[in-house]
Design a protein around this motif. Structure first.
Motif, short mmCIF file in Angstrom:
data_model
loop_
_atom_site.label_atom_id
_atom_site.label_comp_id
_atom_site.label_asym_id
_atom_site.label_seq_id
_atom_site.Cartn_x
_atom_site.Cartn_y
_atom_site.Cartn_z
N GLU A 123 16.28 2.40 -16.62
CA GLU A 123 16.77 1.02 -16.62
C GLU A 123 17.58 0.73 -15.36
O GLU A 123 17.50 -0.38 -14.81
CB GLU A 123 17.61 0.77 -17.87
N VAL A 124 18.32 1.71 -14.90
CA VAL A 124 19.05 1.55 -13.63
C VAL A 124 18.06 1.28 -12.50
O VAL A 124 18.25 0.38 -11.68
CB VAL A 124 19.91 2.80 -13.31
N SER A 125 16.97 2.05 -12.47
CA SER A 125 15.96 1.88 -11.42
C SER A 125 15.29 0.51 -11.53
O SER A 125 15.00 -0.13 -10.51
CB SER A 125 14.91 2.99 -11.51
N THR A 126 15.05 0.07 -12.75
CA THR A 126 14.43 -1.24 -12.95
C THR A 126 15.33 -2.35 -12.43
O THR A 126 14.89 -3.25 -11.70
CB THR A 126 14.11 -1.46 -14.44
N LEU A 127 16.62 -2.29 -12.80
CA LEU A 127 17.55 -3.30 -12.31
C LEU A 127 17.72 -3.19 -10.79
O LEU A 127 17.80 -4.21 -10.09
CB LEU A 127 18.90 -3.14 -13.00
N ALA A 128 17.72 -1.97 -10.28
CA ALA A 128 17.84 -1.76 -8.83
C ALA A 128 16.66 -2.38 -8.09
O ALA A 128 16.83 -2.92 -6.99
CB ALA A 128 17.93 -0.27 -8.52
N SER A 129 15.48 -2.33 -8.70
CA SER A 129 14.31 -2.93 -8.05
C SER A 129 14.45 -4.45 -7.96
O SER A 129 13.99 -5.06 -6.98
CB SER A 129 13.03 -2.56 -8.81
N ILE A 130 15.08 -5.05 -8.95
CA ILE A 130 15.32 -6.50 -8.91
C ILE A 130 16.34 -6.83 -7.84
O ILE A 130 16.17 -7.77 -7.05
CB ILE A 130 15.79 -7.01 -10.29
N PRO B 291 9.70 -4.23 -18.36
CA PRO B 291 9.28 -2.89 -18.79
C PRO B 291 9.50 -1.77 -17.77
O PRO B 291 9.61 -0.60 -18.14
CB PRO B 291 7.78 -3.07 -19.06
N GLY B 292 9.56 -2.14 -16.50
CA GLY B 292 9.73 -1.13 -15.46
C GLY B 292 10.07 -1.78 -14.14
O GLY B 292 10.17 -3.02 -14.03
N PRO B 293 10.25 -0.97 -13.10
CA PRO B 293 10.61 -1.51 -11.78
C PRO B 293 9.52 -2.43 -11.22
O PRO B 293 8.33 -2.25 -11.49
CB PRO B 293 10.75 -0.25 -10.93
N ILE B 294 9.95 -3.39 -10.41
CA ILE B 294 8.99 -4.30 -9.76
C ILE B 294 8.75 -3.87 -8.31
O ILE B 294 8.07 -4.55 -7.56
CB ILE B 294 9.48 -5.76 -9.82
N ASN B 295 9.33 -2.75 -7.94
CA ASN B 295 9.09 -2.11 -6.65
C ASN B 295 9.69 -0.71 -6.74
O ASN B 295 10.25 -0.34 -7.78
CB ASN B 295 9.68 -2.91 -5.48
N VAL B 296 9.56 0.05 -5.69
CA VAL B 296 10.20 1.37 -5.64
C VAL B 296 11.57 1.16 -5.00
O VAL B 296 11.67 1.01 -3.78
CB VAL B 296 9.36 2.37 -4.82
N ILE C 92 17.63 4.12 -2.36
CA ILE C 92 18.88 4.72 -2.85
C ILE C 92 20.03 3.73 -2.80
O ILE C 92 20.87 3.69 -3.71
CB ILE C 92 19.20 5.99 -2.05
N SER C 93 20.09 2.89 -1.76
CA SER C 93 21.18 1.92 -1.66
C SER C 93 21.16 0.93 -2.82
O SER C 93 22.21 0.51 -3.31
CB SER C 93 21.10 1.16 -0.33
N SER C 94 19.98 0.58 -3.28
CA SER C 94 19.85 -0.35 -4.41
C SER C 94 20.25 0.32 -5.72
O SER C 94 20.92 -0.29 -6.56
CB SER C 94 18.42 -0.87 -4.50
N ILE C 95 19.84 1.56 -5.90
CA ILE C 95 20.20 2.30 -7.12
C ILE C 95 21.71 2.49 -7.18
O ILE C 95 22.35 2.24 -8.22
CB ILE C 95 19.48 3.66 -7.16
N GLN D 109 16.97 -5.14 -5.20
CA GLN D 109 16.34 -4.92 -3.90
C GLN D 109 15.44 -6.09 -3.52
O GLN D 109 15.37 -6.46 -2.35
CB GLN D 109 15.54 -3.62 -3.93
N ALA D 110 14.75 -6.65 -4.52
CA ALA D 110 13.87 -7.78 -4.24
C ALA D 110 14.66 -9.05 -3.94
O ALA D 110 14.16 -9.95 -3.26
CB ALA D 110 12.95 -8.02 -5.43
#
Length: 357
Positions: A221-228, A295-300, A303-306, A230-231
């Motif tokens: 979930e952290v990665s998913t929010l981080a992808s948002i 449901p999941g990340p919208i990008n990869v 590290i700065s975003s995470i 980042q976008a």
């Protein structure tokens, strides 16, 4: 007239005494010539890469002739005949090994064949930034290693296999932490997946796990929010503030209403202006229609975003929109009325630039 019987033996002896030195001279000449040529074949520089770095890839299962053709096709071998002679002399025809090899300027034949016959590969620096889709990830990885796009995509799409790693097709991209990794070109698809899982586990230190737990989020979930995050912004110094906005929304039970999730749902990455027609698109990734995280990340996410999600800025902002100066930064607001005023200025700027899509 009588014939002196001693003339013939003496003459023969004299002739022999003249022939032997000549043979010795000839032998020495041939020996020196052969030694010089042998020295040239073995030690004389035969690789000229002064103008550019040159790599040779030899596929798994390649024959001796295919390997030699690949080397010669690099167009940096000065004397191809001597190289082939040395290759045969060193039994390279029986010791061909696949891999990616950097040819160094000034190498002699012996040094070159020596590297090839023991499979001393040059590592590949593997990176995979700016990836949105799982299929794009497979394509990107396949350009760096021997494994094909189909082989990689097959694993990335296999729910049963991904479950053994602790992921599914929606979350698997979060296992790939953008960094630079040294791998060998011959790394297989399963080997690469295992390596990325190892790097993922290494990245998620006890400290990062503790911070995720404090936020009430899983690692995925952290990665998913981080992808948002980042976008939404390319500004690293702004990411913690953006992360704080979305965390505030989650805590209040509000929908995230993140435009990048709508773009991802529609799968039209040319969209600059999200319209009402886009907001109506039915997808679990559309955070205007569905509450909570997608449901999941919208990008990869990098590290700065995470780390921005794990170390969010504490504030009361609930809204934000792009600044009308197109600086890449955003205007933040606590109340809806403030947000509407900010958004109106941005929409007017878009219209002024004739950006309708």
């Amino acid at each position: 007239m009588a014939i002196d019987p001693n003339i013939t033996p003496r003459r023969k002896k004299k002739e022999r005494s003249m022939v032997i030195p000549a043979l010795i001279v000839l032998f020495l000449f041939l020996f020196v010539s052969f030694s010089y040529y042998a020295f040239q074949i073995v030690y004389t520089p035969n690789v000229d890469t002064k103008k550019r770095d040159t790599f040779v890839t030899i596929p798994t299962g390649a024959t001796y002739e295919q390997a030699m053709d690949s080397i010669e096709a690099s167009e940096v071998i000065i004397d191809k005949l001597s190289l082939r002679f040395m290759a045969k002399l060193m039994d390279y025809d029986e010791l061909v090994k696949p891999g990616r090899y950097k040819l160094e300027h000034g190498w002699g034949n012996r040094q070159l064949i020596g590297v090839l016959r023991i499979g001393q590969q040059t590592p590949v620096n593997l990176t995979f930034a700016n990836v949105r889709l799982r299929t794009q990830l497979a394509t990107k990885l396949a350009t760096e290693i021997e494994a094909s796009e189909q082989e990689l995509d097959s694993l990335l799409s296999d729910e049963a296999y991904l479950a053994t790693l602790g992921f599914d097709t929606a979350t698997i991209v979060s296992m790939f932490i953008p960094n630079t990794y040294e791998v060998y070109w011959t790394t297989t698809a399963p080997e690469l997946m295992a390596r990325m899982k190892k790097e993922y586990d290494k990245f998620w230190t006890a400290e990062r796990k503790a911070k995720a737990e404090q936020l009430g989020l899983s690692q995925k979930e952290v990665s998913t929010l981080a992808s948002i995050v980042q976008a939404e912004t390319i500004k690293n110094d702004e990411k913690p503030r953006v992360a704080g906005v979305y965390l505030n929304r989650l805590q209040k039970g509000m929908r995230l209403e993140a435009d990048p999730t709508v773009v991802f749902a529609v799968r039209d990455f040319t969209i600059r202006r999200v319209l009402n027609v886009h907001l109506q698109h039915d997808s679990p990734y559309n955070t205007y229609k569905y509450a909570g995280l997608p449901p999941g990340p919208i990008n990869v996410p990098d590290i700065s975003s995470i780390d921005a999600v794990l170390n969010p800025e504490e504030h009361k902002y609930i809204y934000f929109c792009a600044k009308e100066d197109f600086s890449g930064y955003h205007s933040f607001a606590v109340t809806h009325s403030e947000h509407i005023a900010n958004a109106r200025r941005y929409q007017q700027a878009l219209t002024a630039r004739n950006i309708m899509k």
